[in-house]
Design a protein around this motif. Structure first.
Motif, PDB file in Angstrom:
ATOM      1  N   LYS A  64       0.777  -1.154  -0.014  1.00 50.30           N
ATOM      2  CA  LYS A  64       0.055  -0.155   0.111  1.00 50.30           C
ATOM      3  C   LYS A  64       0.686   1.363   0.167  1.00 50.30           C
ATOM      4  O   LYS A  64       0.410   2.359  -0.587  1.00 50.30           O
ATOM      5  CB  LYS A  64      -0.912   0.127   1.298  1.00 50.30           C
ATOM      6  CG  LYS A  64      -1.946  -0.916   1.132  1.00 50.30           C
ATOM      7  CD  LYS A  64      -3.038  -0.725   2.556  1.00 50.30           C
ATOM      8  CE  LYS A  64      -4.237  -1.647   2.453  1.00 50.30           C
ATOM      9  NZ  LYS A  64      -4.897  -1.379   3.711  1.00 50.30           N
TER      10      LYS A  64
ATOM     11  N   GLU B  26      -6.074   4.600  -6.573  1.00 50.87           N
ATOM     12  CA  GLU B  26      -7.012   4.740  -5.686  1.00 50.87           C
ATOM     13  C   GLU B  26      -8.066   3.480  -5.584  1.00 50.87           C
ATOM     14  O   GLU B  26      -8.135   2.720  -4.599  1.00 50.87           O
ATOM     15  CB  GLU B  26      -8.146   6.008  -5.617  1.00 50.87           C
ATOM     16  CG  GLU B  26      -7.308   7.271  -5.421  1.00 50.87           C
ATOM     17  CD  GLU B  26      -8.137   8.328  -5.548  1.00 50.87           C
ATOM     18  OE1 GLU B  26      -7.696   9.502  -5.159  1.00 50.87           O
ATOM     19  OE2 GLU B  26      -9.059   8.458  -6.471  1.00 50.87           O
TER      20      GLU B  26
ATOM     21  N   GLU C  60      -8.169   0.112  -2.702  1.00 45.30           N
ATOM     22  CA  GLU C  60      -9.375  -0.246  -2.178  1.00 45.30           C
ATOM     23  C   GLU C  60      -9.345  -1.910  -2.396  1.00 45.30           C
ATOM     24  O   GLU C  60      -9.833  -2.522  -1.538  1.00 45.30           O
ATOM     25  CB  GLU C  60     -10.673   0.091  -2.959  1.00 45.30           C
ATOM     26  CG  GLU C  60     -10.924   1.852  -2.823  1.00 45.30           C
ATOM     27  CD  GLU C  60     -12.002   2.201  -3.829  1.00 45.30           C
ATOM     28  OE1 GLU C  60     -12.759   1.310  -4.454  1.00 45.30           O
ATOM     29  OE2 GLU C  60     -12.292   3.431  -3.663  1.00 45.30           O
TER      30      GLU C  60
ATOM     31  N   ASP D 116      -7.934  -4.213   0.251  1.00 44.34           N
ATOM     32  CA  ASP D 116      -8.696  -4.695   1.688  1.00 44.34           C
ATOM     33  C   ASP D 116     -10.083  -5.396   1.278  1.00 44.34           C
ATOM     34  O   ASP D 116     -10.691  -5.764   2.163  1.00 44.34           O
ATOM     35  CB  ASP D 116      -9.303  -3.502   2.237  1.00 44.34           C
ATOM     36  CG  ASP D 116      -7.744  -2.829   2.668  1.00 44.34           C
ATOM     37  OD1 ASP D 116      -6.888  -3.251   3.251  1.00 44.34           O
ATOM     38  OD2 ASP D 116      -8.028  -1.402   2.616  1.00 44.34           O
ATOM     39  N   LYS D 117     -10.322  -5.680   0.060  1.00 44.78           N
ATOM     40  CA  LYS D 117     -11.533  -6.506  -0.333  1.00 44.78           C
ATOM     41  C   LYS D 117     -11.423  -8.039  -0.370  1.00 44.78           C
ATOM     42  O   LYS D 117     -10.518  -8.637  -0.534  1.00 44.78           O
ATOM     43  CB  LYS D 117     -11.933  -5.931  -1.787  1.00 44.78           C
ATOM     44  CG  LYS D 117     -12.562  -4.649  -1.656  1.00 44.78           C
ATOM     45  CD  LYS D 117     -13.042  -4.042  -2.854  1.00 44.78           C
ATOM     46  CE  LYS D 117     -13.888  -2.892  -2.860  1.00 44.78           C
ATOM     47  NZ  LYS D 117     -14.132  -2.420  -4.161  1.00 44.78           N
TER      48      LYS D 117
END
Length: 310
Positions: free
Chosen positions: A142, A292, A296, A299-300
């Motif tokens: 990240k 961006e 996301e 974390d999915k």
């Protein structure tokens, strides 16, 4: 051995390279492989020129999009056609600025045995200055993505930065910058070797978490399509390789690199045409949006990502 394979070429404005790529495919020793050309909403004479080149061929198909859907969704038009019309689920995605100089490329690729956990296959991709673009390095963090997003935020340059920008315009400093980039690339290569980022298996290499396949030529296997129906549809331009790497990690799929097979890549002509006469900030916007999105995805859960395809 890959029994049945299809190819997708994505065209946007740059029909000259598409036609050159297509002709190099026609010269392959393997014949009658289904080739789908997706025109991604070109507003020039691309469709007319490509149709003329295809002629009456029964294994080359042209799909026209009314608008530019971007890389992922443009390719997804071709994937949908190959999977659902021709029942092909081993699909080679190709930038249109590739040249298949080795006439046995497809034959060599089809002869490969693919393990049940391999979702993608890449070969050597020879770009500018004869540099192999595969595999690419990414630290899969990240932190690196956040850092890039911050670098893309519009900022008023300081006086020191303005002076530096002016200096960089000179030929001397331009040469110095290129030397620095080359030096850093060589350090990165040495780091890859030192950290043993590739797991070798004879002449094939399973990529580690910190390596990924270059997106200009990548074979998605039937193993991939058992988990995901298409390319992740929410990107437009940039970051597709990193998105794919995240999907592979979550699905426990592997990427296979075969260095002994090679293809030539002229690099970025379609991207250059896309931004011709447009503000550089537009390119930064696409990069920032992709970054961006990548953040996301980290974390999915896999099931939540899979639901976004429909």
């Amino acid at each position: 051995m890959i029994k049945k394979m299809g190819i997708i070429l994505l065209n946007y404005l740059n029909y000259e390279d598409t036609i050159e790529c297509l002709n190099s495919l026609k010269a392959q020793t393997v014949k009658n492989i289904s080739i789908v050309i997706v025109d991604n909403g070109s507003n020039n004479s691309s469709v007319r020129k490509i149709k003329k080149e295809i002629g009456n061929s029964d294994n080359i198909f042209l799909i026209q999009s009314d608008k530019n859907l971007g890389f992922a969704r443009g390719n997804n038009l071709g994937i949908n056609f190959l999977k659902n019309k021709l029942y092909i689920d081993n699909i080679l995605l190709c930038n249109n600025d590739l040249v298949f100089s080795d006439s046995t490329f497809l034959d060599k690729l089809q002869r490969q045995s693919i393990a049940a956990d391999v979702g993608a296959v890449g070969t050597s991709i020879i770009g500018k200055l004869f540099k192999n673009q595969n595999p690419a390095f990414w630290d899969f963090s990240k932190k690196s993505i956040i850092s890039e997003i911050q670098s893309l935020e519009p900022q008023e340059p300081s006086f020191k930065q303005k002076v530096k920008n002016e200096l960089l315009k000179s030929s001397f400093f331009f040469s110095l910058k290129n030397f620095k980039i080359k030096y850093q690339e060589n350090l990165l290569i040495k780091k890859n070797e030192k950290d043993n980022l590739l797991t070798s298996c004879e002449s094939k290499q399973i990529l580690s978490k910190k390596n990924l396949l270059h997106g200009s030529a990548i074979l998605l296997t039937s193993n991939y399509f058992r988990v995901f129906p298409y390319l992740y549809p929410k990107t437009f331009l940039y970051g597709e390789e990193m998105v794919l790497k995240i999907l592979f990690e979550k699905a426990k799929l592997k990427m296979l690199f075969i260095p002994d097979i090679s293809i030539d890549h002229k690099e970025d002509k379609s991207s250059d045409l896309s931004f011709e006469g447009k503000n550089e900030e537009l390119g930064h916007l696409y990069r920032k949006q992709s970054d961006e999105l990548i953040l996301e995805l980290f974390d999915k859960e896999l099931k939540d990502i899979q639901a976004e395809f429909y």
